[in-house]
Design a protein around this motif. Structure first.
Motif, PDB file in Angstrom:
ATOM      1  N   MET A 157      40.123 -10.722  17.937  1.00  0.00           N
ATOM      2  CA  MET A 157      39.373 -10.848  16.691  1.00  0.00           C
ATOM      3  C   MET A 157      38.643 -12.188  16.651  1.00  0.00           C
ATOM      4  N   ILE A 158      39.351 -13.268  17.028  1.00  0.00           N
ATOM      5  CA  ILE A 158      38.711 -14.587  17.075  1.00  0.00           C
ATOM      6  C   ILE A 158      37.585 -14.585  18.103  1.00  0.00           C
ATOM      7  N   SER A 159      37.852 -13.961  19.262  1.00  0.00           N
ATOM      8  CA  SER A 159      36.849 -13.931  20.339  1.00  0.00           C
ATOM      9  C   SER A 159      35.608 -13.177  19.907  1.00  0.00           C
ATOM     10  N   SER A 160      35.810 -12.014  19.267  1.00  0.00           N
ATOM     11  CA  SER A 160      34.658 -11.184  18.909  1.00  0.00           C
ATOM     12  C   SER A 160      33.871 -11.785  17.752  1.00  0.00           C
ATOM     13  N   GLN A 161      34.546 -12.433  16.818  1.00  0.00           N
ATOM     14  CA  GLN A 161      33.855 -12.919  15.639  1.00  0.00           C
ATOM     15  C   GLN A 161      33.339 -14.343  15.801  1.00  0.00           C
TER      16      GLN A 161
ATOM     17  N   THR B 252      33.596  -0.670   8.247  1.00  0.00           N
ATOM     18  CA  THR B 252      32.256  -0.480   7.698  1.00  0.00           C
ATOM     19  C   THR B 252      31.227  -1.121   8.618  1.00  0.00           C
ATOM     20  N   PRO B 253      29.955  -0.687   8.558  1.00  0.00           N
ATOM     21  CA  PRO B 253      28.913  -1.274   9.414  1.00  0.00           C
ATOM     22  C   PRO B 253      28.821  -2.783   9.227  1.00  0.00           C
ATOM     23  N   GLY B 254      28.730  -3.505  10.345  1.00  0.00           N
ATOM     24  CA  GLY B 254      28.643  -4.957  10.303  1.00  0.00           C
ATOM     25  C   GLY B 254      29.970  -5.667  10.254  1.00  0.00           C
ATOM     26  N   GLU B 255      31.079  -4.928  10.154  1.00  0.00           N
ATOM     27  CA  GLU B 255      32.413  -5.535  10.115  1.00  0.00           C
ATOM     28  C   GLU B 255      33.174  -5.130  11.372  1.00  0.00           C
ATOM     29  N   SER B 256      33.684  -6.109  12.103  1.00  0.00           N
ATOM     30  CA  SER B 256      34.431  -5.808  13.326  1.00  0.00           C
ATOM     31  C   SER B 256      35.899  -5.557  13.037  1.00  0.00           C
ATOM     32  N   GLN B 257      36.398  -6.125  11.933  1.00  0.00           N
ATOM     33  CA  GLN B 257      37.799  -5.963  11.577  1.00  0.00           C
ATOM     34  C   GLN B 257      37.885  -4.974  10.427  1.00  0.00           C
ATOM     35  N   GLY B 258      38.585  -3.879  10.629  1.00  0.00           N
ATOM     36  CA  GLY B 258      38.675  -2.855   9.605  1.00  0.00           C
ATOM     37  C   GLY B 258      39.695  -3.177   8.538  1.00  0.00           C
ATOM     38  N   VAL B 259      39.786  -2.286   7.550  1.00  0.00           N
ATOM     39  CA  VAL B 259      40.719  -2.435   6.440  1.00  0.00           C
ATOM     40  C   VAL B 259      41.815  -1.383   6.585  1.00  0.00           C
ATOM     41  N   ARG B 260      43.073  -1.815   6.475  1.00  0.00           N
ATOM     42  CA  ARG B 260      44.218  -0.918   6.591  1.00  0.00           C
ATOM     43  C   ARG B 260      44.925  -0.794   5.243  1.00  0.00           C
TER      44      ARG B 260
ATOM     45  N   MET C 256      34.022 -24.854  27.843  1.00  0.00           N
ATOM     46  CA  MET C 256      34.524 -24.904  26.472  1.00  0.00           C
ATOM     47  C   MET C 256      34.924 -23.519  25.989  1.00  0.00           C
ATOM     48  N   GLY C 257      34.125 -22.487  26.320  1.00  0.00           N
ATOM     49  CA  GLY C 257      34.483 -21.122  25.934  1.00  0.00           C
ATOM     50  C   GLY C 257      35.798 -20.680  26.546  1.00  0.00           C
ATOM     51  N   ASP C 258      35.967 -20.949  27.842  1.00  0.00           N
ATOM     52  CA  ASP C 258      37.225 -20.584  28.510  1.00  0.00           C
ATOM     53  C   ASP C 258      38.405 -21.344  27.917  1.00  0.00           C
ATOM     54  N   THR C 259      38.195 -22.625  27.613  1.00  0.00           N
ATOM     55  CA  THR C 259      39.279 -23.440  27.061  1.00  0.00           C
ATOM     56  C   THR C 259      39.667 -22.972  25.668  1.00  0.00           C
ATOM     57  N   LEU C 260      38.670 -22.700  24.832  1.00  0.00           N
ATOM     58  CA  LEU C 260      38.961 -22.203  23.484  1.00  0.00           C
ATOM     59  C   LEU C 260      39.687 -20.867  23.530  1.00  0.00           C
ATOM     60  N   ARG C 261      39.213 -19.982  24.398  1.00  0.00           N
ATOM     61  CA  ARG C 261      39.827 -18.649  24.494  1.00  0.00           C
ATOM     62  C   ARG C 261      41.287 -18.769  24.944  1.00  0.00           C
ATOM     63  N   ALA C 262      41.518 -19.587  25.963  1.00  0.00           N
ATOM     64  CA  ALA C 262      42.890 -19.771  26.453  1.00  0.00           C
ATOM     65  C   ALA C 262      43.742 -20.476  25.405  1.00  0.00           C
ATOM     66  N   GLY C 263      43.143 -21.442  24.682  1.00  0.00           N
ATOM     67  CA  GLY C 263      43.890 -22.169  23.662  1.00  0.00           C
ATOM     68  C   GLY C 263      44.316 -21.272  22.514  1.00  0.00           C
ATOM     69  N   PHE C 264      43.404 -20.417  22.041  1.00  0.00           N
ATOM     70  CA  PHE C 264      43.760 -19.498  20.963  1.00  0.00           C
ATOM     71  C   PHE C 264      44.781 -18.470  21.448  1.00  0.00           C
ATOM     72  N   ASP C 265      44.643 -18.057  22.697  1.00  0.00           N
ATOM     73  CA  ASP C 265      45.615 -17.123  23.272  1.00  0.00           C
ATOM     74  C   ASP C 265      47.013 -17.742  23.239  1.00  0.00           C
ATOM     75  N   THR C 266      47.101 -19.006  23.673  1.00  0.00           N
ATOM     76  CA  THR C 266      48.390 -19.696  23.666  1.00  0.00           C
ATOM     77  C   THR C 266      48.898 -19.923  22.249  1.00  0.00           C
TER      78      THR C 266
END
Length: 853
Positions: free
Chosen positions: A260-264, A70-78, A39-49
């Motif tokens: 971002m989807i994968s990490s979060q 900021t600490p605890g946030e993987s996606q920064g602010v631009r 399921m992890g491989d399928t989701l990752r490939a599906g989101f990639d596609t």
């Protein structure tokens, strides 16, 4: 084929039922693990596609180069980029088209006047890009927005909010905006990007409601002309871009979105499932070990005869391991097929519960097949190793003995080793929790505690069964007494059988105690830090929601019933080079509605160049009142701020506080996360709440809650987490049930003649069934009691370790009602596991049972 293998296969053919429980335990654990990986491989490939398809017309993205995380946030602010860059970019050779991409938070209100989404995934709004190749969304129905107030929404959000083309509703930006839906869109062929909602507006509306100033965008999408590659396009764009602005390829942008989807989401999701797969396999280890230990004990005379006939120790051991290997390979192979079936079932189930599974077939990699197979074989062989070695040590003279006596419960060596291990576990745990706070030491102590429970199990089982079974003599008479004696017959077997259930109950209890402690912590935080009467709030967890209008707090403060109203907004900046979250508010009113502890300095004069910091952060940054901190904002501007106040608590107010005037030059889309309100003396809660709700209705109708309601809603995510945990742990409890049932079934086979004699001297079938069932309940009671004790201890360890590793003060709480429910479920599980063995025992033919040799 050698003699040991022939003997093993012959034994499996003749006594296949003995290994049914082992087969299913391995099968379930391997299926869960394989299903998770597929399921992890399928989701990752599906989101990639999905991201690749959605952005395949975008060859480059121009955006701000600087990002603050900021600490605890993987996606920064631009910072935003100027939309006037579009004209410059359009004149670059190789560029076919360019369009600004304006993005912000915007939450739709459904036909039932409730917000759509916001409980985790973001609620997005932006300008509708007319160029279909540059637009990640595709118009599926209706038309694009042509004038102010018209919007396109993704089809999934419209269905969830029961909205259709032509409907008029509210879009929270966070200021409420009346909009009319003129079109429905898809993302990458799906009704939306998972649970994310999107509302497309005209460019003018997007600039008006989603940006701080006109002429700003999150980025600029660029399409290349014929025969121009993405790298070539980026190279052509880079020289014309101003300082602080960069260009990346469309492929890199899609990869960042997937990452971002994968990490979060994906990493957290698959990690959680893998942890529970590990727990299931750990529980299976106990059941498998117990099965082989019983089989070996039942074959003592058979193995002794083999030794007497010339079989070596190695051959007897190899024979047992060969049986384990056959069961392991067969169960693991079937488990892999079951795992693929689980993944396929989830792929069909997810859309039905509102989570679109990306299009595409299952992705089955070699790792997702070989790893579960290897783990299943290793777990099964490892569990059978000690019983196999014990079989090899069988002496030839053992063939002359009728039975073997299990003296494991009276073993001084086991008691001494277990006691020493328990003392070491307590010492390491207390060191990691109280002396030098360390999650690693606390974790090591927890593992040692589990090992101590396993070692001491046979020693403790005798005393525990005597105590737990004492009421049976009075309540069930001879039947209860016999059940208690049967459970006492083999302390090692009882402990091993109960051990599987103990692990499952311990993990359930651990999460139950930790969840209750998190709730108690939230209650403590609100009680200690929130001095207001009601709170107007947005979703309490996740990234969703558009926030509250900054105009809401001043509007509430003007009500006659209100004494104070203060809104808390969010900002980000680098403080002396480190990314930090800022609380944007009125500091004077903040101190009146929130408990800040002891304040050094003054909150009254922060102005546009002052900042207030918690005592902990001041210590980390080596700052004191009067010192200067250098702040760097996402827009590239830097400014020196004077520390004018140092306060004690940060749980709700945050670690850094600045005024709205100080934040205004650097803000993007402005919003508050909560508005705290205090009423005037003599105003009842009901009267004041009604007045606040009347004002809140004009600003999109956010929820108004009392202090207790606010604390409960803040902890709402904890109940969702516990529900998921209980559902996943059901597999471990099921495997434990199979282990108990299999042990009892094998024990009945072992005691066939004894049961026949009991029936011959007058025991009825009902009494025999009751005896077996109560034996099962006693074993389950021992496992449940041990699991509750271990789980409560590990819960305390986790809470205390989290308290030492965090700035927030954690409160330890034991929920008695929930733990009582866990205990009752454990006992019911024992009774359920004993049903089939009890029926089988009652069906024994008395004469044949007595004649059994």
């Amino acid at each position: 084929m050698n003699a040991a293998l022939r003997l093993s296969l012959s034994s499996l053919r003749g006594h296949g039922r003995r290994f049914a429980g082992t087969f299913f335990a391995v099968f379930l654990g391997v299926a869960f693990l394989a299903g998770t990986l597929v399921m992890g491989d399928t989701l990752r490939a599906g989101f990639d596609t999905m991201f690749g398809n959605a952005t395949k017309g975008t060859d480059a993205v121009v955006r701000s180069a600087g990002v603050i995380t900021t600490p605890g946030e993987s996606q920064g602010v631009r910072a935003p980029v100027g939309t006037d860059l579009v004209r410059t970019i359009e004149h670059v050779p190789g560029v076919a088209a360019a369009a600004p991409d304006i993005q912000g938070a915007g939450q739709l209100v459904g036909s039932d006047r409730k917000p759509v989404g916001g409980q985790g995934p973001p609620t997005l709004a932006g300008n509708w890009i007319d160029d279909p190749k540059l637009n990640a969304y595709r118009l599926a129905e209706g038309r694009a927005p042509a004038k102010s107030g018209e919007v396109v929404v993704n089809r999934g959000a419209a269905e969830k909010g029961h909205l259709k083309i032509g409907d008029t509703t509210v879009l929270r930006t966070p200021d409420p905006v009346r909009v009319t839906i003129v079109g429905l869109a898809t993302f990458g062929g799906e009704d939306g990007m998972a649970q994310v909602t999107f509302t497309g507006m005209t460019r003018a509306d997007a600039e008006k409601y989603l940006t701080a100033r006109p002429g700003e965008a999150a980025g600029i999408r660029v399409r290349a002309g014929p025969e121009v590659g993405q790298d070539e396009l980026v190279s052509a764009l880079t020289p014309v871009l101003p300082k602080g602005v960069e260009a990346i390829t469309g492929q890199e942008s899609a990869r960042e979105n997937t990452d971002m989807i994968s990490s979060q989401f994906l990493t957290l999701f698959t990690t959680l499932l893998l942890v529970f797969s590990g727990i299931a396999l750990l529980v299976a280890t106990f059941s498998i070990h117990n099965t082989f230990a019983i089989v070996v004990a039942q074959r003592t005379r058979e193995n002794a005869l083999l030794r007497a006939l010339g079989a070596s120790r190695r051959q007897v051991t190899a024979s047992t391991l060969a049986e384990a290997s056959v069961v392991a390979v067969a169960a693991s192979a079937v488990g892999i097929a079951g795992g693929v079936g689980i993944a396929a079932g989830l792929q069909a189930l997810f859309p039905a519960i509102g989570f679109p599974f990306p299009e595409g077939g299952l992705v089955i990699s070699g790792l997702s097949m070989l790893l579960p197979l290897g783990v299943g074989v290793v777990v099964c062989l490892g569990s059978a190793l000690l019983p196999a070695a014990r079989a090899g040590r069988t002496a030839p003279l053992a063939a002359l003995r009728e039975t073997a006596v299990d003296e494991s419960g009276a073993s001084r060596v086991r008691a001494t080793a277990g006691g020493g291990l328990a003392a070491l576990a307590v010492g390491v745990t207390l060191t990691g929790v109280l002396l030098t706070p360390s999650l690693w030491l606390a974790g090591l102590g927890a593992v040692l505690a589990l090992a101590a429970f396993v070692v001491l199990g046979p020693v403790a089982s005798s005393a525990a069964v005597r105590v737990l079974g004492a009421p049976l003599d009075r309540l069930r008479g001879v039947t209860g007494g016999l059940a208690r004696r049967n459970a006492l017959r083999s302390p090692r077997r009882t402990a091993a059988t109960a051990g599987a259930l103990m692990i499952g109950v311990a993990v359930v209890s651990l999460f139950t105690v930790f969840g209750a402690s998190l709730k108690a912590t939230m209650d403590q935080t609100v009680s200690r830090s929130f001095a207001g009467d009601v709170a107007v709030s947005t979703p309490s967890f996740g990234a969703g929601g558009s926030g509250l209008s900054p105009e809401l707090a001043p509007a509430i403060a003007r009500q006659p019933a209100v004494e104070y109203a203060v809104g808390l907004g969010k900002g980000v900046a680098e403080v002396n080079g480190q990314g930090r979250a800022l609380t944007v508010t009125d500091p004077v009113t903040l101190g009146k509605v929130f408990g800040l502890g002891q304040v050094q300095g003054s909150l009254n004069g922060l102005g546009t160049d002052g900042i207030a910091i918690t005592r902990e952060e001041a210590g980390r940054q080596h700052l004191a009142t009067g010192d200067t901190a250098r702040l760097a904002f996402t827009d590239g501007q830097r400014a020196d701020f004077t520390v004018r106040a140092v306060y004690g608590r940060s749980e709700l107010a945050g670690d850094y506080v600045i005024t709205r005037a100080a934040w205004a030059p650097h803000r993007t889309q402005d919003a508050d996360t909560v508005v705290a309100v205090s009423f005037k003396d003599g105003v009842s809660t009901a009267e004041g709440k009604a007045a606040v709700e009347k004002v809140a209705e004009r600003y999109g109708g956010p929820e108004v809650q009392t202090r207790d309601e606010y604390a409960q809603s803040s902890a709402a995510g904890i109940d969702m987490m516990l529900t998921l945990v209980y559902a996943l742990l059901a597999l471990a409890v099921l495997i434990a049930l199979l282990g108990i049932a299999n042990t009892l079934t094998l024990a009945i086979h072992e005691r066939t003649r004894e049961l026949g004699l009991l029936r011959a001297v007058g025991q009825t079938r009902a009494q025999l069934r009751a005896m077996v069932r109560w034996e099962s309940v006693l074993v389950a009671a021992f496992g449940t009691a041990g699991g509750l004790a271990l789980g409560a201890f590990l819960g305390w360890v986790l809470v205390e370790a989290s308290d030492g590793a965090s700035d927030s003060a954690f409160a330890f709480a034991v929920p008695p009602l929930r733990l009582v429910v866990v205990a009752l479920v454990g006992l019911a599980a024992g009774a359920l596991a004993g049903l089939r063995p009890a029926r089988r025992a009652a069906r024994l033919d008395v004469l044949r049972a007595i004649a059994t040799e």
